[in-house]
Motif scaffolding. Structure first.
Motif, short mmCIF file in Angstrom:
data_model
loop_
_atom_site.label_atom_id
_atom_site.label_comp_id
_atom_site.label_asym_id
_atom_site.label_seq_id
_atom_site.Cartn_x
_atom_site.Cartn_y
_atom_site.Cartn_z
N ILE A 24 0.83 -1.20 0.00
CA ILE A 24 0.00 0.00 0.00
C ILE A 24 0.86 1.25 0.00
O ILE A 24 2.07 1.19 0.25
N ARG A 25 0.22 2.37 -0.28
CA ARG A 25 0.87 3.67 -0.16
C ARG A 25 -0.16 4.70 0.26
O ARG A 25 -1.36 4.50 0.10
N ARG A 26 0.34 5.80 0.80
CA ARG A 26 -0.54 6.89 1.22
C ARG A 26 -0.99 7.64 -0.03
O ARG A 26 -0.22 7.84 -0.95
N ASP A 27 -2.25 8.09 -0.03
CA ASP A 27 -2.77 8.81 -1.19
C ASP A 27 -3.23 10.20 -0.77
O ASP A 27 -2.46 10.94 -0.20
N GLU A 28 -4.45 10.52 -0.99
CA GLU A 28 -4.93 11.89 -0.83
C GLU A 28 -5.28 12.25 0.61
O GLU A 28 -5.73 11.43 1.38
N LYS A 29 -5.08 13.54 0.90
CA LYS A 29 -5.58 14.16 2.12
C LYS A 29 -6.56 15.23 1.68
O LYS A 29 -6.28 15.99 0.76
N THR A 30 -7.72 15.31 2.33
CA THR A 30 -8.70 16.33 2.02
C THR A 30 -8.91 17.18 3.27
O THR A 30 -9.15 16.64 4.35
N TYR A 31 -8.80 18.49 3.07
CA TYR A 31 -8.96 19.42 4.18
C TYR A 31 -10.26 20.18 4.05
O TYR A 31 -10.79 20.38 2.95
N LYS A 32 -10.79 20.62 5.19
CA LYS A 32 -11.97 21.46 5.18
C LYS A 32 -11.62 22.76 4.48
O LYS A 32 -10.55 23.33 4.71
N ARG A 33 -12.51 23.21 3.62
CA ARG A 33 -12.25 24.37 2.77
C ARG A 33 -11.83 25.60 3.61
O ARG A 33 -12.52 25.98 4.54
N ARG A 41 -8.82 10.98 4.65
CA ARG A 41 -7.49 10.46 4.33
C ARG A 41 -7.66 9.12 3.65
O ARG A 41 -8.47 8.29 4.06
N SER A 42 -6.90 8.89 2.57
CA SER A 42 -7.04 7.62 1.85
C SER A 42 -5.68 6.94 1.67
O SER A 42 -4.64 7.59 1.56
N PHE A 43 -5.75 5.61 1.65
CA PHE A 43 -4.61 4.75 1.38
C PHE A 43 -5.01 3.83 0.24
O PHE A 43 -6.15 3.36 0.19
N VAL A 44 -4.08 3.57 -0.67
CA VAL A 44 -4.40 2.80 -1.87
C VAL A 44 -3.37 1.69 -2.09
O VAL A 44 -2.30 1.69 -1.50
N THR A 67 5.11 -0.86 -12.69
CA THR A 67 4.32 -1.82 -11.94
C THR A 67 2.88 -1.38 -11.76
O THR A 67 2.07 -2.14 -11.24
N ARG A 68 2.55 -0.18 -12.15
CA ARG A 68 1.19 0.32 -11.97
C ARG A 68 0.27 -0.26 -13.03
O ARG A 68 0.60 -0.30 -14.20
N CYS A 69 -0.91 -0.70 -12.58
CA CYS A 69 -1.83 -1.33 -13.52
C CYS A 69 -3.27 -0.85 -13.35
O CYS A 69 -4.19 -1.45 -13.87
N GLY A 70 -3.49 0.24 -12.63
CA GLY A 70 -4.83 0.78 -12.48
C GLY A 70 -5.68 0.08 -11.45
O GLY A 70 -6.91 0.11 -11.53
N CYS A 71 -5.09 -0.54 -10.45
CA CYS A 71 -5.84 -1.23 -9.40
C CYS A 71 -6.67 -0.22 -8.61
O CYS A 71 -6.19 0.85 -8.27
N GLN A 72 -7.90 -0.56 -8.32
CA GLN A 72 -8.83 0.35 -7.64
C GLN A 72 -8.94 0.11 -6.13
O GLN A 72 -9.74 0.76 -5.47
N THR A 73 -8.16 -0.81 -5.58
CA THR A 73 -8.25 -1.12 -4.17
C THR A 73 -7.85 0.08 -3.33
O THR A 73 -6.80 0.68 -3.56
N GLN A 74 -8.70 0.43 -2.36
CA GLN A 74 -8.41 1.58 -1.51
C GLN A 74 -9.25 1.53 -0.25
O GLN A 74 -10.22 0.80 -0.15
N VAL A 75 -8.82 2.33 0.73
CA VAL A 75 -9.62 2.56 1.92
C VAL A 75 -9.62 4.07 2.15
O VAL A 75 -8.59 4.73 2.01
N TYR A 84 -10.27 8.41 13.15
CA TYR A 84 -10.32 7.93 11.78
C TYR A 84 -11.31 6.77 11.70
O TYR A 84 -11.12 5.75 12.36
N GLU A 85 -12.35 6.93 10.91
CA GLU A 85 -13.37 5.91 10.74
C GLU A 85 -13.45 5.54 9.27
O GLU A 85 -13.48 6.41 8.40
N ILE A 86 -13.49 4.24 8.97
CA ILE A 86 -13.54 3.80 7.58
C ILE A 86 -14.86 4.24 6.97
O ILE A 86 -15.93 3.92 7.46
N ARG A 87 -14.76 5.00 5.88
CA ARG A 87 -15.93 5.47 5.16
C ARG A 87 -16.19 4.61 3.93
O ARG A 87 -17.31 4.33 3.57
N ARG A 88 -15.10 4.19 3.26
CA ARG A 88 -15.24 3.42 2.02
C ARG A 88 -14.09 2.43 1.91
O ARG A 88 -12.94 2.79 2.18
N LEU A 89 -14.40 1.20 1.50
CA LEU A 89 -13.38 0.16 1.35
C LEU A 89 -13.65 -0.61 0.08
O LEU A 89 -14.73 -1.15 -0.11
N ILE A 90 -12.67 -0.63 -0.81
CA ILE A 90 -12.75 -1.40 -2.05
C ILE A 90 -11.62 -2.42 -1.99
O ILE A 90 -10.46 -2.05 -1.81
#
Length: 171
Positions: A24-33, A41-44, A67-75, A84-90
């Motif tokens: 896995i790797r760290r992905d996006e951080k979203t801040y309040k406007r 926070r997402s990890f992919v 090595t990247r192949c477009g995998c959609q797995t994320q949390v 931190y509460e899981i909102r979405r898990l693929i």
């Protein structure tokens, strides 16, 4: 599932990924406007998306395997009051997972433990080569599956520790 910090959330997902057989790797951080308050926070999977090629020149020292192949797995974690509460898990992958015999080489799972760090530092300070130190630790741990880090992590750790010792102006 709930975590109390970003590191705890990362470690929780990394543990799951290790047992399933992917990195896995760290992905996006979203801040309040307009603020610095983290709300998401997402990890992919490390094979998510496709790598953009910026240099198309024909002269390269070597070709790097993509090595990247477009995998959609994320949390995706929703963050409220530093919880931190899981909102979405693929969890579906579009690539083969790493076999259990090779999972010790998963990059996100490689960590040098504090006891190994102490042994590495003391042996290198005594003048023993880093490769010999790694061989000793490998023998003590009982093999590559048990040591928890790669041969390349050992000199990297020594380099980081030596750069911490060098103060401003030292050369």
């Amino acid at each position: 599932m709930i975590a109390n910090s970003e590191d705890e959330a990362y470690n929780m997902y990394n543990e799951y990924a290790y047992h399933k057989g992917f990195c896995i790797r760290r992905d996006e951080k979203t801040y309040k406007r307009g603020t610095t308050q983290l709300i998401r926070r997402s990890f992919v999977c490390s094979r998510e998306e496709f790598r953009e090629f910026s240099d198309l020149s024909p002269e390269k020292k070597y070709d790097k395997l993509d090595t990247r192949c477009g995998c959609q797995t994320q949390v995706i974690f929703k963050v409220e009051n530093s919880i931190y509460e899981i909102r979405r898990l693929i969890i579906e992958h579009n690539h083969p997972l790493i076999e259990s015999s090779q999972r010790h080489s998963i990059r996100s799972a490689c960590k040098i433990h504090d006891t190994s760090k102490g042994v590495i530092k003391s042996m290198v300070d005594a003048g023993i080569w880093v490769s010999k130190t790694y061989g000793y630790l490998l023998n003590e741990a009982g093999g590559y599956q048990s040591i928890g880090f790669t041969k390349r992590d050992c000199p990297n750790y020594i380099q980081v520790e030596q750069s911490k010792r060098i103060e401003a102006g030292d050369g």
